[in-house]
Design a protein around this motif. Structure first.
Motif, short mmCIF file in Angstrom:
data_model
loop_
_atom_site.label_atom_id
_atom_site.label_comp_id
_atom_site.label_asym_id
_atom_site.label_seq_id
_atom_site.Cartn_x
_atom_site.Cartn_y
_atom_site.Cartn_z
N LEU A 64 -4.64 -24.82 -19.93
CA LEU A 64 -3.53 -25.62 -19.40
C LEU A 64 -2.55 -25.95 -20.54
O LEU A 64 -1.34 -25.81 -20.40
N TYR A 65 -3.10 -26.38 -21.69
CA TYR A 65 -2.28 -26.72 -22.86
C TYR A 65 -1.53 -25.47 -23.35
O TYR A 65 -0.34 -25.53 -23.70
N ASP A 66 -2.22 -24.35 -23.36
CA ASP A 66 -1.59 -23.09 -23.75
C ASP A 66 -0.38 -22.80 -22.85
O ASP A 66 0.69 -22.41 -23.33
N ASN A 83 -3.59 -17.81 -20.29
CA ASN A 83 -3.92 -18.70 -19.18
C ASN A 83 -3.90 -17.88 -17.89
O ASN A 83 -3.37 -16.76 -17.85
N PHE A 84 -4.49 -18.46 -16.84
CA PHE A 84 -4.66 -17.75 -15.59
C PHE A 84 -4.03 -18.53 -14.44
O PHE A 84 -3.57 -19.65 -14.62
N ALA A 85 -4.05 -17.94 -13.26
CA ALA A 85 -3.41 -18.57 -12.11
C ALA A 85 -3.96 -19.96 -11.84
O ALA A 85 -3.19 -20.89 -11.53
N ALA A 86 -5.26 -20.14 -11.98
CA ALA A 86 -5.87 -21.46 -11.74
C ALA A 86 -5.37 -22.48 -12.76
O ALA A 86 -5.14 -23.65 -12.41
N ASP A 87 -5.20 -22.04 -14.00
CA ASP A 87 -4.70 -22.95 -15.04
C ASP A 87 -3.25 -23.33 -14.75
O ASP A 87 -2.85 -24.49 -14.90
N ARG A 88 -2.47 -22.35 -14.33
CA ARG A 88 -1.05 -22.61 -14.04
C ARG A 88 -0.89 -23.52 -12.83
O ARG A 88 0.00 -24.38 -12.80
N ALA A 89 -1.76 -23.35 -11.84
CA ALA A 89 -1.70 -24.22 -10.66
C ALA A 89 -2.01 -25.66 -11.04
O ALA A 89 -1.34 -26.60 -10.59
N LEU A 90 -3.03 -25.85 -11.89
CA LEU A 90 -3.36 -27.19 -12.34
C LEU A 90 -2.23 -27.76 -13.20
O LEU A 90 -1.89 -28.95 -13.09
N ALA A 91 -1.63 -26.92 -14.02
CA ALA A 91 -0.54 -27.37 -14.88
C ALA A 91 0.65 -27.84 -14.06
O ALA A 91 1.33 -28.80 -14.43
N GLU A 92 0.93 -27.17 -12.95
CA GLU A 92 2.05 -27.59 -12.12
C GLU A 92 1.79 -28.97 -11.51
O GLU A 92 2.72 -29.79 -11.39
N LYS A 93 0.55 -29.25 -11.13
CA LYS A 93 0.21 -30.59 -10.67
C LYS A 93 0.36 -31.60 -11.80
O LYS A 93 0.81 -32.74 -11.60
N PHE A 94 -0.05 -31.20 -12.98
CA PHE A 94 0.07 -32.03 -14.18
C PHE A 94 1.55 -32.38 -14.42
O PHE A 94 1.90 -33.53 -14.71
N VAL A 101 -4.48 -38.69 -14.87
CA VAL A 101 -5.92 -38.94 -14.71
C VAL A 101 -6.38 -38.48 -13.34
O VAL A 101 -7.44 -37.86 -13.19
N ALA A 102 -5.58 -38.77 -12.32
CA ALA A 102 -5.93 -38.36 -10.96
C ALA A 102 -5.97 -36.84 -10.83
O ALA A 102 -6.87 -36.28 -10.19
N VAL A 103 -5.00 -36.16 -11.42
CA VAL A 103 -4.94 -34.70 -11.36
C VAL A 103 -6.17 -34.08 -12.03
O VAL A 103 -6.76 -33.12 -11.54
N MET A 104 -6.57 -34.64 -13.17
CA MET A 104 -7.65 -34.05 -13.97
C MET A 104 -9.04 -34.53 -13.54
O MET A 104 -10.05 -33.98 -14.01
N ARG A 105 -9.09 -35.52 -12.67
CA ARG A 105 -10.38 -36.16 -12.34
C ARG A 105 -11.41 -35.16 -11.83
O ARG A 105 -12.60 -35.25 -12.19
N ASN A 106 -11.01 -34.23 -11.01
CA ASN A 106 -11.95 -33.29 -10.42
C ASN A 106 -11.94 -31.93 -11.11
O ASN A 106 -12.49 -30.95 -10.58
N SER A 107 -11.36 -31.87 -12.29
CA SER A 107 -11.37 -30.63 -13.07
C SER A 107 -12.59 -30.62 -13.99
O SER A 107 -13.36 -31.58 -14.04
N ALA A 108 -12.73 -29.54 -14.74
CA ALA A 108 -13.82 -29.47 -15.72
C ALA A 108 -13.57 -30.38 -16.91
O ALA A 108 -14.48 -30.62 -17.71
N ASN A 109 -12.35 -30.90 -17.02
CA ASN A 109 -11.97 -31.70 -18.18
C ASN A 109 -11.26 -32.98 -17.76
O ASN A 109 -10.05 -33.13 -17.96
N PRO A 110 -11.98 -33.94 -17.17
CA PRO A 110 -11.35 -35.22 -16.84
C PRO A 110 -10.84 -35.91 -18.10
O PRO A 110 -11.32 -35.66 -19.21
N MET A 111 -9.84 -36.79 -17.93
CA MET A 111 -9.18 -37.42 -19.07
C MET A 111 -9.44 -38.92 -19.11
O MET A 111 -9.52 -39.57 -18.07
N TYR A 112 -9.52 -39.43 -20.33
CA TYR A 112 -9.80 -40.85 -20.57
C TYR A 112 -8.78 -41.41 -21.55
O TYR A 112 -9.02 -41.41 -22.76
N PRO A 113 -7.63 -41.86 -21.05
CA PRO A 113 -6.63 -42.43 -21.95
C PRO A 113 -7.17 -43.70 -22.60
O PRO A 113 -8.01 -44.40 -22.04
#
Length: 268
Positions: free
Chosen positions: A22-24, A32-43, A206-218
Motif C-alpha cells: 500500500l505504501y509502495d 503492488n497488486f490490485a488488492a493493495d491498490r483497492a485498499l489504498a483507494e479506501k485509504f 483506522v477503520a479502513v485498516m481494521r480488517n486488513s492484515a495490518n491494523p493501525m494504532y495511532p
C-alpha cells in the motif's frame, strides 16, 4: 485469481493486501497488486492527503539518515524497511559516507524478495526476514550478517512503521530492547501516525485498516515522546514530519496536515 508476476515469491497470495505494498503504491511504486491498490483507494478516501504524507515520511527518512551520517554514524539498522523505492537507506548513507553499512529488516515477502534482488551485489548491505517486534530474533540475525558492530554507534530507524505495533506487543519494550543493544552515541529515528493532528481522518484510516492484515494504532504526542526514553531528543523534538530539520529552513507543507509525528534521539 492471484496475479502472477515474475518477481513475486511463490508463497505470496497477491489477493491479500499488505501495508508495505500500500505504501509502495502511495509513493508511486510498481510493486503492488490490485488488492493493495483497492485498499489504498479506501485509504485515500479517509485521508486525501495520504500521498503527500507518504512523500513527507520518505523525505524525513532521508534527512534523518543524513543527520546521523553527519554525526559520524556508519551503520544503520532499518526496522520495518518495506519495499525498496527511490532513496533507500543504503543509497543515502553510502553517498554521504561510502563505508556505511546497512541491515534492513522486514517480514513481508515481497519487500524482502525485492530487497534481496537490489542488494545482490552490495556487500555492505543485507536484508533479514524477521518481525521487528521480536528484537531477540532480529538482533541475532543482525549479528549473523557481520555488518553491524554493536561496540560502535548504530542508527536504528523505525520510520512510518511503528503504528502497526499493537499495544499488546509492548511498543515501549520493543524500543527499549533495541536501545539496550546499542552503545551510547547511537541514534533512534522514529515516525508514526497520530490522531493529534487530524483526528477525523485518522479515525477513517483506522477503520479502513481494521480488517486488513495490518491494523493501525495511532499514538499521541506524549506516547511517541515516551518511546524515546533513554535518548536525548535532537531539536526540535517530536514534531510533525515537515518541521523536523527542513532542508531549506522553510516549511512548504501545512504541518497540521502531516498526519505523522517524527523525532530523532541520541542514546545517552
Amino acid at each position: 485469481m492471484a496475479e502472477q508476476v515474475s518477481w513475486v515469491p511463490d508463497n505470496v497470495d497477491t489477493r491479500l493486501p499488505s501495508a508495505a505494498r500500500l505504501y509502495d503504491y502511495l509513493l508511486g511504486g510498481g510493486h503492488n497488486f490490485a488488492a493493495d491498490r483497492a485498499l489504498a483507494e479506501k485509504f485515500l478516501l479517509a485521508q486525501p492527503n495520504a500521498r503527500t504524507i507518504a512523500r513527507l515520511n520518505r523525505a524525513f527518512l532521508r534527512r534523518a539518515v543524513l543527520h546521523l551520517a553527519d554525526a559520524g554514524v556508519r551503520q544503520f539498522l532499518d526496522l520495518g524497511s518495506g519495499i525498496p523505492t527511490v532513496g533507500n537507506v543504503h543509497e543515502i548513507a553510502q553517498k554521504a559516507a561510502p563505508e556505511s553499512r546497512v541491515v534492513y529488516v522486514d517480514y513481508e515477502d515481497v519487500a524482502v524478495a525485492h530487497s534481496r534482488m537490489i542488494l545482490e551485489h552490495d556487500d555492505r548491505s543485507a536484508v533479514l526476514q524477521e518481525d521487528m517486534t521480536d528484537p531477540d530474533a532480529v538482533l541475532a540475525g543482525v549479528s549473523r550478517t557481520g555488518l553491524i558492530d554493536f561496540s560502535e554507534p548504530v542508527g536504528v530507524l523505525t520510520v512510518g512503521v511503528f503504528h502497526f505495533v499493537p499495544p499488546e506487543r509492548d511498543p515501549a519494550g520493543v524500543v527499549a530492547a533495541y536501545r539496550d543493544a546499542v552503545v551510547p552515541g547511537s541514534y533512534l529515528a522514529l515516525s508514526q501516525f497520530t490522531a493529534d493532528l487530524q483526528p477525523d481522518e485518522m479515525a477513517g484510516i483506522v477503520a479502513v485498516m481494521r480488517n486488513s492484515a495490518n491494523p493501525m494504532y495511532p499514538r499521541g504526542h506524549a506516547e511517541i515522546t515516551a518511546l524515546f526514553e533513554g535518548f536525548d531528543l535532537v531539536e526540535p523534538g517530536v514534531v510533525p514530519l515537515p518541521l523536523w530539520h527542513p532542508e531549506d529552513g522553510s516549511v512548504d507543507e501545512d504541518a497540521d496536515r502531516a498526519g505523522i509525528f517524527a523525532g530523532v534521539g541520541r542514546k545517552k
